[in-house]
Design a protein around this motif. Structure first.
Motif, PDB file in Angstrom:
ATOM      1  N   ARG A 131       0.838  -1.205   0.000  1.00 57.62           N
ATOM      2  CA  ARG A 131       0.000   0.000   0.000  1.00 57.62           C
ATOM      3  C   ARG A 131       0.879   1.263   0.000  1.00 57.62           C
ATOM      4  O   ARG A 131       0.596   2.241  -0.691  1.00 57.62           O
ATOM      5  CB  ARG A 131      -0.914  -0.010   1.223  1.00 57.62           C
ATOM      6  N   ILE A 132       1.948   1.212   0.774  1.00 64.89           N
ATOM      7  CA  ILE A 132       2.855   2.367   0.830  1.00 64.89           C
ATOM      8  C   ILE A 132       3.493   2.611  -0.534  1.00 64.89           C
ATOM      9  O   ILE A 132       3.552   3.742  -1.020  1.00 64.89           O
ATOM     10  CB  ILE A 132       3.948   2.154   1.908  1.00 64.89           C
ATOM     11  N   ASP A 134       2.398   1.673  -3.493  1.00 69.12           N
ATOM     12  CA  ASP A 134       1.375   2.171  -4.428  1.00 69.12           C
ATOM     13  C   ASP A 134       1.181   3.677  -4.249  1.00 69.12           C
ATOM     14  O   ASP A 134       1.074   4.425  -5.229  1.00 69.12           O
ATOM     15  CB  ASP A 134       0.040   1.454  -4.193  1.00 69.12           C
ATOM     16  N   LYS A 135       1.112   4.109  -2.998  1.00 70.92           N
ATOM     17  CA  LYS A 135       0.946   5.541  -2.704  1.00 70.92           C
ATOM     18  C   LYS A 135       2.168   6.343  -3.155  1.00 70.92           C
ATOM     19  O   LYS A 135       2.047   7.458  -3.654  1.00 70.92           O
ATOM     20  CB  LYS A 135       0.727   5.716  -1.202  1.00 70.92           C
ATOM     21  N   MET A 136       3.354   5.749  -3.008  1.00 71.06           N
ATOM     22  CA  MET A 136       4.583   6.427  -3.449  1.00 71.06           C
ATOM     23  C   MET A 136       4.584   6.671  -4.954  1.00 71.06           C
ATOM     24  O   MET A 136       5.152   7.637  -5.435  1.00 71.06           O
ATOM     25  CB  MET A 136       5.820   5.604  -3.064  1.00 71.06           C
ATOM     26  N   HIS A 137       3.920   5.753  -5.700  1.00 71.08           N
ATOM     27  CA  HIS A 137       3.870   5.873  -7.161  1.00 71.08           C
ATOM     28  C   HIS A 137       2.746   6.784  -7.640  1.00 71.08           C
ATOM     29  O   HIS A 137       2.643   7.041  -8.845  1.00 71.08           O
ATOM     30  CB  HIS A 137       3.700   4.486  -7.800  1.00 71.08           C
ATOM     31  N   ASP A 138       1.912   7.276  -6.730  1.00 76.33           N
ATOM     32  CA  ASP A 138       0.787   8.128  -7.127  1.00 76.33           C
ATOM     33  C   ASP A 138       1.302   9.384  -7.833  1.00 76.33           C
ATOM     34  O   ASP A 138       2.204  10.072  -7.346  1.00 76.33           O
ATOM     35  CB  ASP A 138      -0.021   8.531  -5.887  1.00 76.33           C
ATOM     36  N   SER A 141       0.346  12.755  -5.536  1.00 74.49           N
ATOM     37  CA  SER A 141       0.781  12.929  -4.145  1.00 74.49           C
ATOM     38  C   SER A 141       1.927  12.012  -3.744  1.00 74.49           C
ATOM     39  O   SER A 141       2.268  11.911  -2.570  1.00 74.49           O
ATOM     40  CB  SER A 141      -0.404  12.673  -3.198  1.00 74.49           C
ATOM     41  N   GLY A 142       2.517  11.337  -4.721  1.00 80.03           N
ATOM     42  CA  GLY A 142       3.591  10.392  -4.404  1.00 80.03           C
ATOM     43  C   GLY A 142       4.978  11.018  -4.432  1.00 80.03           C
ATOM     44  O   GLY A 142       5.145  12.238  -4.393  1.00 80.03           O
ATOM     45  N   TRP A 167       8.129  12.426   3.524  1.00 76.30           N
ATOM     46  CA  TRP A 167       6.903  11.961   2.848  1.00 76.30           C
ATOM     47  C   TRP A 167       6.194  10.906   3.696  1.00 76.30           C
ATOM     48  O   TRP A 167       4.964  10.940   3.845  1.00 76.30           O
ATOM     49  CB  TRP A 167       7.266  11.396   1.473  1.00 76.30           C
ATOM     50  N   ASN A 171       2.411  11.584   5.276  1.00 78.92           N
ATOM     51  CA  ASN A 171       1.304  10.717   4.854  1.00 78.92           C
ATOM     52  C   ASN A 171       0.857   9.751   5.957  1.00 78.92           C
ATOM     53  O   ASN A 171       0.125   8.791   5.694  1.00 78.92           O
ATOM     54  CB  ASN A 171       1.703   9.932   3.598  1.00 78.92           C
ATOM     55  N   PHE A 173       2.284   7.403   7.556  1.00 77.56           N
ATOM     56  CA  PHE A 173       2.790   6.037   7.617  1.00 77.56           C
ATOM     57  C   PHE A 173       3.746   5.866   8.792  1.00 77.56           C
ATOM     58  O   PHE A 173       4.015   4.747   9.224  1.00 77.56           O
ATOM     59  CB  PHE A 173       3.492   5.652   6.305  1.00 77.56           C
TER      60      PHE A 173
END
Length: 353
Positions: A131-132, A134-138, A141-142, A167, A171, A173
């Motif tokens: 999940r982290i 995936d969010k980093m690749h956004d 907002s990544g 980051w 976010n 995390f």
């Protein structure tokens, strides 16, 4: 430090009406953050403004400006927002810690929690690394990889260690930097991230998981599937590339006297070694390119007397001055924020001359 002053020094502040960025001298007291203009090498009184800290909320790290990764955001009880930029990650966190303490000064329990948080570590349960990532690749907002340079080599699609830590915290995390570093190390262990370059590769040899990832502005990392490296050929290396390839030894905000108009302006100074250069940047500008700099080989550095205005200096300056004379006899007059800071800069520069 004056009585009641918790911290003082330069920060770069975003304007309220026109969103331009200007260096201001900040003084933190128990319930107020004051800021002053600098004119002729001296802070102008009365203060330009004040931020009442009672009921204030603080966001750090604040990632609202992509080109300004070292921001603190303050939101007052009346919902006025202040964006303040420090010169380094360490200085930003020091300001954020002191401001947070001042906000909660009337709540001893909160202050104690801050100190515990600063020195503790607890990894959040049930972390989904996928999940982290995936969010980093956004795309919005990544993490946005870009070309970065280390020791003369350019590495494509990389990001710096301290930016990833920022980051992860912003976010939610991670709750603190130590937690974020351990989380980033886990991402490397699971082959989601790769270290790039000498600094980050060297840390991998450490046996401690929490020390394998570097919360550092000079350590580079990349997504595992996009690892690309390009060594600059000798033909491609221009003078500025060589100058800027050295290891950062010290950085901070200092006031500098201009050569032609003799006016004083706050600049972010960066001291590098191998090769030894001192560069300065305009903190009001978005682009991270030096506006000047010089080689320290063969240079002389010395403190200037604080009683009276020394020869060559214009303006009613505050003191804490020092001078650097380059090999080609160019004189640079620079003002630190305290005698201790001046001594630190002189010592660091002398080691490289």
């Amino acid at each position: 430090m004056e009585d009641g002053v918790l911290k003082e020094g330069f920060l770069v502040k975003r304007g309220h009406i026109v969103h331009n960025w200007k260096a201001r001298w900040f003084i933190l007291r128990q319930n107020t953050l004051l800021y002053y203009k600098l004119q002729g090498g001296r802070k102008v009184t009365p203060p330009k403004g004040r931020i009442l800290l009672d009921g204030c909320t603080i966001t750090c790290p604040c990632l609202e400006y992509e080109n300004r990764p070292l921001l603190i955001k303050l939101k007052t009880q009346t919902s006025t927002e202040y964006f303040l930029e420090a010169c380094s990650r360490e200085e930003r966190d020091a300001w954020a810690f002191e401001i947070t303490g001042a906000i909660h000064a009337g709540q001893p329990g909160k202050v104690q929690q801050l100190h515990i948080l600063k020195n503790s570590f607890k990894l959040p349960p049930h972390i989904s690394l996928h999940r982290i990532v995936d969010k980093m690749h956004d795309s919005s907002s990544g993490i946005r990889p870009s070309p970065n340079m280390e020791q003369g080599s350019t590495y494509k699609k990389t990001f710096i260690g301290s930016s990833l830590v920022d980051w992860l915290i912003s976010n939610s995390f991670s709750a603190n930097r130590l937690e974020a570093v351990t989380l980033a190390s886990m991402l490397m262990e699971e082959n989601f991230l790769k270290p790039v370059g000498v600094r980050s590769m060297g840390a991998i040899r450490s046996g401690d998981l929490a020390e394998q990832f570097l919360d550092d502005s000079t350590a580079l990392y990349t997504f595992a599937e996009s690892y690309k490296k390009k060594i600059s050929s000798k033909e491609e290396i221009n003078l500025s590339t060589v100058e800027l390839s050295g290891t950062v030894v010290k950085q901070g905000y200092l006031a500098k006297q201009g050569h032609k108009r003799k006016n004083w302006k706050v600049r972010r100074f960066v001291l590098r070694k191998d090769p030894a250069f001192l560069h300065y940047y305009d903190p009001s500008k978005e682009e991270n390119r030096p506006v000047g700099g010089f080689s320290l080989r063969g240079s002389l550095v010395s403190a200037l007397e604080d009683n009276g205005v020394p020869t060559g200096v214009k303006g009613n300056v505050q003191g804490n001055l020092f001078k650097v004379i380059t090999k080609d006899d160019t004189h640079y007059y620079i003002q630190a924020s305290s005698k201790a800071e001046r001594a630190e800069w002189i010592e660091a520069i002398k080691k490289l001359t």
